[in-house]
Design an enzyme around this catalytic site. Structure first.
Site, PDB file in Angstrom:
ATOM      1  N   THR A  77       0.795  -1.226   0.000  1.00  0.00           N
ATOM      2  CA  THR A  77       0.000   0.000   0.000  1.00  0.00           C
ATOM      3  C   THR A  77       0.827   1.276   0.000  1.00  0.00           C
ATOM      4  O   THR A  77       0.618   2.171  -0.829  1.00  0.00           O
ATOM      5  CB  THR A  77      -0.954  -0.003   1.210  1.00  0.00           C
ATOM      6  OG1 THR A  77      -1.869  -1.093   1.064  1.00  0.00           O
ATOM      7  CG2 THR A  77      -1.730   1.301   1.308  1.00  0.00           C
ATOM      8  N   ASN A  98       5.774  -0.822   3.547  1.00  0.00           N
ATOM      9  CA  ASN A  98       4.925  -0.252   4.596  1.00  0.00           C
ATOM     10  C   ASN A  98       5.754  -0.047   5.857  1.00  0.00           C
ATOM     11  O   ASN A  98       5.592   0.934   6.574  1.00  0.00           O
ATOM     12  CB  ASN A  98       3.738  -1.177   4.889  1.00  0.00           C
ATOM     13  CG  ASN A  98       2.716  -1.199   3.764  1.00  0.00           C
ATOM     14  OD1 ASN A  98       2.649  -0.278   2.955  1.00  0.00           O
ATOM     15  ND2 ASN A  98       1.933  -2.265   3.703  1.00  0.00           N
ATOM     16  N   ASP A 352      -3.124   0.512  -5.753  1.00  0.00           N
ATOM     17  CA  ASP A 352      -1.789   0.534  -5.160  1.00  0.00           C
ATOM     18  C   ASP A 352      -1.043  -0.777  -5.353  1.00  0.00           C
ATOM     19  O   ASP A 352       0.176  -0.836  -5.202  1.00  0.00           O
ATOM     20  CB  ASP A 352      -1.860   0.891  -3.675  1.00  0.00           C
ATOM     21  CG  ASP A 352      -2.841   0.015  -2.899  1.00  0.00           C
ATOM     22  OD1 ASP A 352      -3.552  -0.809  -3.514  1.00  0.00           O
ATOM     23  OD2 ASP A 352      -2.911   0.164  -1.663  1.00  0.00           O
TER      24      ASP A 352
END
Length: 539
Positions: A77, A98, A352
């Site tokens: 993401t 992340n 994404d």
């Protein structure tokens, strides 16, 4: 003669105006829609279930890239949202995961954590966030700079990293969801307090409207594009005995102590509804797109990701989520037509990252997929020289190697040879050997995917590429984060003012979105743009 001169100068004036229209932008609002975990396949797969005024309106009257991909290894993401708005890869924008290991600090860091800011709208740590780790500008940053900061930017998502990284460094208002409290929050990086309209939106009475009964939009027997509702692959949801329709979310969200589990919003299509309503309310309250200065709104629909992880990409729940999201997009378009004007806005839609099918589902259907049960394959005598393994990178404890009077190259060779003996390893690369890169990287897919994912500040000593038929064992039904086309292949859609209707089958890169938008708006590209303009998308 006089009549001729008048006609001549009138013609020159008209041509000048036409040239000006080609150079300058009269777009009032750009709306960026990023659907978390939307692989490209969901467009053709569910096409016959979509209505005429959502996805089909965008595609039939806009531009669709059918062969767009990410060009780095860790498809997650934070990286995806950053890549879309910066026009470059993690190797430049710095969001390499992340979470990732920071060698300078000697610890793992989260992509948007910032202990130097205070929570706004909450006292919880979820408000201590900012874009400080983003190392380039974004397209909406450049839009604000170009307008002498008269332009406005708003960014909203259930996920903090999606909202924050999309909004960039100069977002006026960025909001994300605190699942513990069931409210949208922000940080002192953006504001001192929440606006009154958001405080009203955050009322329990309003938030609880999005915890509703979830049944399929159409008769479930018509959902022939997805697998059976009852199967052995899906995870349990809110303690429901079986993950099958319908879901009484009001009942399932009640904890034993009487409190509410707001995962009921995140893991259902109502997470998309609440974000849509928040974004549209913000457009009205903040008067976005109300003048001749281009504003930006970023909407990160996170629920498809939560639902995909929980139920799997071939589930009835995922199919119903996209059927309902199609109606949500229709509502957004109808709103923009009415409030901004049919020919006054631009929409871009992408994802994404994609998603891999459930490994067990693939294996049961003769795809020879395997699970990596553990990456802890190093014996103690070798493991002692490894500081961290993060995002396909291996970080060595060089001080310990020197103190133990070992040779660093010898340690690398031992680690490499051991990894290459594992069936799940495709290849291993020495990230300190740049002469090797010069001779090997030009057409080396695996090495290039790793390099594009690697910023010099966070680069390990070695990096490894995983064989495509091997996936990390996970509690999620379906997962992502790999460099395979399951995870890299996503849609790119442009629609609205100055967008040329058409389709591209050429291989395009998601980092091409930002320079294409910048060209349409007549503003600077983000400062380290490596993407290209999608010329076929522009009138």
């Amino acid at each position: 003669m006089k009549s001729f001169l008048i006609f001549f100068f009138f013609s020159i004036s008209l041509l000048s105006q036409q040239d000006d229209n080609k150079i300058s932008s009269d777009v009032k609002l750009v709306v960026g829609i990023v659907v978390d975990q939307m692989k490209y396949e969901y467009i053709p797969k569910f096409w016959n279930k979509y209505g005429e005024h959502g996805f089909k309106r965008l595609i039939n009257n806009g531009f669709l890239a059918k062969n767009a991909h990410y060009s780095y290894a860790r498809t997650s993401t934070g990286l995806g949202h950053a890549t879309i708005v910066t026009g470059t890869t993690p190797s430049y924008h710095g969001i390499v995961g992340n979470d990732w290991y920071n060698p300078a600090q000697g610890k793992e860091i989260y992509c948007v954590d910032d202990n130097n800011v205070d929570p706004v709208g909450t006292t919880n740590k979820i408000g201590k966030k900012s874009p400080k780790n983003l190392l380039t500008t974004t397209v909406s940053d450049e839009n604000r700079i170009s307008s002498n900061f008269r332009a406005k930017t708003l960014s909203v998502s259930l996920k903090d990293r999606a909202a924050i990284l999309s909004g960039g460094h100069t977002s006026n208002q960025t909001f994300w969801f605190s699942e513990k409290e069931g409210i949208f929050v922000s940080s002192s990086y953006y504001m001192e307090k929440l606006p009154d309209w958001l405080i009203e939106f955050n009322s329990k009475k309003n938030i609880h409207n999005y915890i509703d009964f979830w049944d399929t939009y159409y008769d479930i027997d018509n959902y022939i594009e997805s697998g059976p509702d009852l199967n052995n692959y899906e995870g349990k949801f809110l303690n429901k005995k079986q993950s099958i329709f319908p879901y009484d979310l009001k009942k399932l969200s009640k904890n034993r102590d009487g409190s509410t589990d707001y995962n009921a919003i995140k893991y259902s299509p109502y997470g998309n509804e609440i974000l849509k309503d928040l974004a549209l309310k913000a457009i009205i309250e903040e008067e976005l797109g109300s003048d001749d200065i281009t504003d930006f709104v970023h909407i990160g629909f996170s629920s498809p990701d939560y639902i995909g992880h929980k139920f799997g990409s071939n589930s009835k729940e995922v199919q119903d989520t996209y059927i309902r999201l199609d109606r949500t997009i229709e509502e957004i378009l109808n709103f923009l037509d009415k409030e901004i004007g049919l020919n006054n806005y631009v929409i871009y839609l992408s994802a994404d990252h994609g998603i891999t099918h459930s490994p067990d589902f693939l294996a049961d259907n003769k795809i020879p997929i395997n699970k990596i049960l553990s990456s802890k394959v190093f014996p103690p005598q070798l493991n002692q020289y490894i500081k961290n393994i993060s995002n396909y990178n291996i970080f060595l404890d060089k001080d310990k190697i020197v103190n133990m009077k070992e040779d660093i190259d010898d340690i690398k060779i031992k680690i490499t040879n051991l990894l290459l003996s594992e069936p799940w390893i495709y290849d291993v690369y020495d990230f300190t050997n740049f002469k090797y890169f010069e001779t090997k990287s030009s057409d080396n897919y695996s090495l290039n995917m790793l390099l594009n994912n690697s910023h010099p500040k966070y680069r390990g000593d070695l990096a490894f590429f995983v064989n495509p038929f091997w996936v990390k064992q996970s509690s999620s039904t379906s997962n992502h984060g790999t460099p395979t086309t399951y995870d890299t292949h996503v849609p790119i859609i442009f629609y609205g003012k100055n967008i040329k209707k058409g389709v591209s089958y050429n291989k395009l890169n998601v980092k091409d979105i930002a320079p294409t938008l910048a060209t349409i708006l007549g503003i600077n590209f983000p400062i380290l743009t490596t993407g290209k303009i999608i010329v076929d998308a522009i009138k």
